[in-house]
Design a protein around this motif. Structure first.
Motif, PDB file in Angstrom:
ATOM      1  N   ALA A  78       6.991  41.076  58.086  1.00  0.00           N
ATOM      2  CA  ALA A  78       8.038  41.798  57.363  1.00  0.00           C
ATOM      3  C   ALA A  78       8.323  43.158  57.985  1.00  0.00           C
ATOM      4  N   GLY A  79       7.698  43.457  59.135  1.00  0.00           N
ATOM      5  CA  GLY A  79       7.965  44.783  59.693  1.00  0.00           C
ATOM      6  C   GLY A  79       7.299  45.116  61.001  1.00  0.00           C
ATOM      7  N   ASN A  80       6.125  45.765  60.952  1.00  0.00           N
ATOM      8  CA  ASN A  80       5.539  46.358  62.148  1.00  0.00           C
ATOM      9  C   ASN A  80       5.132  45.332  63.210  1.00  0.00           C
ATOM     10  N   HIS A  81       4.518  44.238  62.795  1.00  0.00           N
ATOM     11  CA  HIS A  81       4.135  43.196  63.760  1.00  0.00           C
ATOM     12  C   HIS A  81       5.389  42.601  64.394  1.00  0.00           C
ATOM     13  N   ALA A  82       6.408  42.397  63.581  1.00  0.00           N
ATOM     14  CA  ALA A  82       7.677  41.852  64.084  1.00  0.00           C
ATOM     15  C   ALA A  82       8.230  42.726  65.193  1.00  0.00           C
ATOM     16  N   GLN A  83       8.234  44.019  64.975  1.00  0.00           N
ATOM     17  CA  GLN A  83       8.819  44.923  65.955  1.00  0.00           C
ATOM     18  C   GLN A  83       7.956  45.039  67.210  1.00  0.00           C
ATOM     19  N   GLY A  84       6.640  44.994  67.031  1.00  0.00           N
ATOM     20  CA  GLY A  84       5.760  45.034  68.194  1.00  0.00           C
ATOM     21  C   GLY A  84       5.961  43.817  69.087  1.00  0.00           C
ATOM     22  N   VAL A  85       6.021  42.636  68.473  1.00  0.00           N
ATOM     23  CA  VAL A  85       6.233  41.409  69.241  1.00  0.00           C
ATOM     24  C   VAL A  85       7.615  41.431  69.900  1.00  0.00           C
ATOM     25  N   ALA A  86       8.631  41.829  69.151  1.00  0.00           N
ATOM     26  CA  ALA A  86       9.991  41.859  69.691  1.00  0.00           C
ATOM     27  C   ALA A  86      10.088  42.816  70.885  1.00  0.00           C
ATOM     28  N   GLN A 102      12.746  36.397  52.890  1.00  0.00           N
ATOM     29  CA  GLN A 102      14.141  36.625  52.523  1.00  0.00           C
ATOM     30  C   GLN A 102      14.348  37.971  51.830  1.00  0.00           C
ATOM     31  N   THR A 103      13.263  38.559  51.327  1.00  0.00           N
ATOM     32  CA  THR A 103      13.356  39.843  50.623  1.00  0.00           C
ATOM     33  C   THR A 103      13.172  41.044  51.554  1.00  0.00           C
ATOM     34  N   THR A 104      13.042  40.801  52.859  1.00  0.00           N
ATOM     35  CA  THR A 104      12.824  41.894  53.808  1.00  0.00           C
ATOM     36  C   THR A 104      14.015  42.860  53.800  1.00  0.00           C
ATOM     37  N   PRO A 105      13.766  44.174  53.698  1.00  0.00           N
ATOM     38  CA  PRO A 105      14.872  45.143  53.732  1.00  0.00           C
ATOM     39  C   PRO A 105      15.723  44.993  54.984  1.00  0.00           C
ATOM     40  N   PHE A 106      17.019  45.175  54.820  1.00  0.00           N
ATOM     41  CA  PHE A 106      17.949  44.993  55.940  1.00  0.00           C
ATOM     42  C   PHE A 106      17.601  45.903  57.110  1.00  0.00           C
ATOM     43  N   GLU A 124       9.650  33.393  50.405  1.00  0.00           N
ATOM     44  CA  GLU A 124       9.616  34.537  49.494  1.00  0.00           C
ATOM     45  C   GLU A 124       8.501  35.516  49.842  1.00  0.00           C
ATOM     46  N   SER A 125       7.612  35.127  50.733  1.00  0.00           N
ATOM     47  CA  SER A 125       6.475  35.973  51.104  1.00  0.00           C
ATOM     48  C   SER A 125       6.166  35.750  52.584  1.00  0.00           C
ATOM     49  N   SER A 129       6.637  32.521  55.058  1.00  0.00           N
ATOM     50  CA  SER A 129       7.292  32.687  56.360  1.00  0.00           C
ATOM     51  C   SER A 129       6.394  32.187  57.489  1.00  0.00           C
ATOM     52  N   THR A 130       5.091  32.375  57.325  1.00  0.00           N
ATOM     53  CA  THR A 130       4.140  31.946  58.349  1.00  0.00           C
ATOM     54  C   THR A 130       4.148  30.436  58.513  1.00  0.00           C
ATOM     55  N   VAL A 131       4.243  29.722  57.407  1.00  0.00           N
ATOM     56  CA  VAL A 131       4.311  28.259  57.479  1.00  0.00           C
ATOM     57  C   VAL A 131       5.530  27.827  58.299  1.00  0.00           C
ATOM     58  N   HIS A 132       6.668  28.434  58.009  1.00  0.00           N
ATOM     59  CA  HIS A 132       7.891  28.091  58.751  1.00  0.00           C
ATOM     60  C   HIS A 132       7.767  28.503  60.213  1.00  0.00           C
ATOM     61  N   ALA A 133       7.152  29.654  60.470  1.00  0.00           N
ATOM     62  CA  ALA A 133       7.012  30.139  61.849  1.00  0.00           C
ATOM     63  C   ALA A 133       6.169  29.178  62.686  1.00  0.00           C
ATOM     64  N   LYS A 134       5.094  28.669  62.110  1.00  0.00           N
ATOM     65  CA  LYS A 134       4.246  27.729  62.843  1.00  0.00           C
ATOM     66  C   LYS A 134       4.990  26.422  63.115  1.00  0.00           C
ATOM     67  N   ASP A 135       5.768  25.973  62.142  1.00  0.00           N
ATOM     68  CA  ASP A 135       6.581  24.769  62.350  1.00  0.00           C
ATOM     69  C   ASP A 135       7.604  24.996  63.459  1.00  0.00           C
ATOM     70  N   LEU A 136       8.219  26.171  63.439  1.00  0.00           N
ATOM     71  CA  LEU A 136       9.234  26.500  64.438  1.00  0.00           C
ATOM     72  C   LEU A 136       8.624  26.561  65.837  1.00  0.00           C
ATOM     73  N   ALA A 137       7.432  27.147  65.924  1.00  0.00           N
ATOM     74  CA  ALA A 137       6.748  27.224  67.216  1.00  0.00           C
ATOM     75  C   ALA A 137       6.486  25.824  67.771  1.00  0.00           C
ATOM     76  N   ALA A 138       6.059  24.925  66.906  1.00  0.00           N
ATOM     77  CA  ALA A 138       5.787  23.548  67.338  1.00  0.00           C
ATOM     78  C   ALA A 138       7.074  22.847  67.782  1.00  0.00           C
ATOM     79  N   GLN A 139       8.157  23.068  67.054  1.00  0.00           N
ATOM     80  CA  GLN A 139       9.433  22.434  67.371  1.00  0.00           C
ATOM     81  C   GLN A 139       9.979  22.905  68.722  1.00  0.00           C
ATOM     82  N   ARG A 140       9.848  24.188  68.988  1.00  0.00           N
ATOM     83  CA  ARG A 140      10.445  24.765  70.193  1.00  0.00           C
ATOM     84  C   ARG A 140       9.497  24.826  71.378  1.00  0.00           C
ATOM     85  N   GLY A 141       8.235  24.565  71.146  1.00  0.00           N
ATOM     86  CA  GLY A 141       7.269  24.714  72.225  1.00  0.00           C
ATOM     87  C   GLY A 141       6.938  26.170  72.508  1.00  0.00           C
TER      88      GLY A 141
END
Length: 204
Positions: A78-86, A102-106, A124-125, A129-141
């Motif tokens: 929701a913030g600091n880790h996202a920006q570090g990775v990006a 989905q509740t992350t501040p704009f 919502e948390s 989001s982590t569950v979806h992220a892991k699925d996405l990682a698997a889908q995209r390699g």
């Protein structure tokens, strides 16, 4: 997962040219109020304003320079880790997708996108989001970059203790914020390695 002092020392070598060596400054007025000598480590001076730059840098640097560089990376934050990775993904030319609640501040979404990452709002948390992220990682390699449960990330955060004890060798107590625990684990590991009697307090 096992992290050693050698991992922290190696992380320091890996990241030192790519993150700021932030100052360790005395805080005499606050120290007087508490009856002790107090020093603060100014990690807010990192490029993204957080110590998370260190762990993200170490992980992505290792991935980029490894035998099989990833097609991309995914993180949930929701913030600091996202920006570090990006930030470090962009620096290294690696595609990055960040899954945020989905509740992350704009403002946090905008800042992460400005660093070149694709932002996906799911859940919502952070846990969802982590569950979806892991699925996405698997889908995209892509490689999923965990915010704290990772040897390279913990070792990267631990480099703060290396710098603090170089700057102020007489430090006998570290007070460290605890969220996921990666920062505290890495710093405590190094501090106890070089100063076994150093006291470590995790504060949540």
């Amino acid at each position: 997962m096992q992290v050693t002092a050698l991992d922290v020392a190696a992380a320091h070598t890996t990241i030192q040219s790519h993150v700021h060596r932030t100052p360790t400054v005395a805080a005499p007025r606050l120290g007087e109020m508490l009856g002790l000598r107090l020093h603060l480590k100014l990690e807010t001076l990192q490029y993204t304003g957080s110590f998370k730059d260190r762990g993200s840098c170490c992980k992505l640097q290792r991935l980029a320079k490894g035998p099989n560089p990833p097609a991309g990376v995914v993180a949930a934050s929701a913030g600091n880790h996202a920006q570090g990775v990006a930030h470090h993904a962009r620096r290294l030319g690696i595609k990055a997708a960040i899954v945020m609640p989905q509740t992350t501040p704009f403002s946090k979404v905008e800042r992460t996108e400005a660093l070149g990452a694709e932002v996906i709002l799911r859940g919502e948390s952070v846990a969802e989001s982590t569950v979806h992220a892991k699925d996405l990682a698997a889908q995209r390699g892509y490689v999923f970059v965990h915010p704290y449960d990772d040897v390279d990330v913990v070792a990267g955060q631990g480099t703060i203790a290396i710098e603090m004890l170089e700057d102020v060798p007489q430090i006998d107590t570290l007070v460290i914020p605890v969220g996921g625990g990666g920062l505290c684990a890495g710093m405590a590991l190094w501090a106890k390695h070089v100063k076994p009697n150093c006291r470590v307090y995790g504060v949540q």
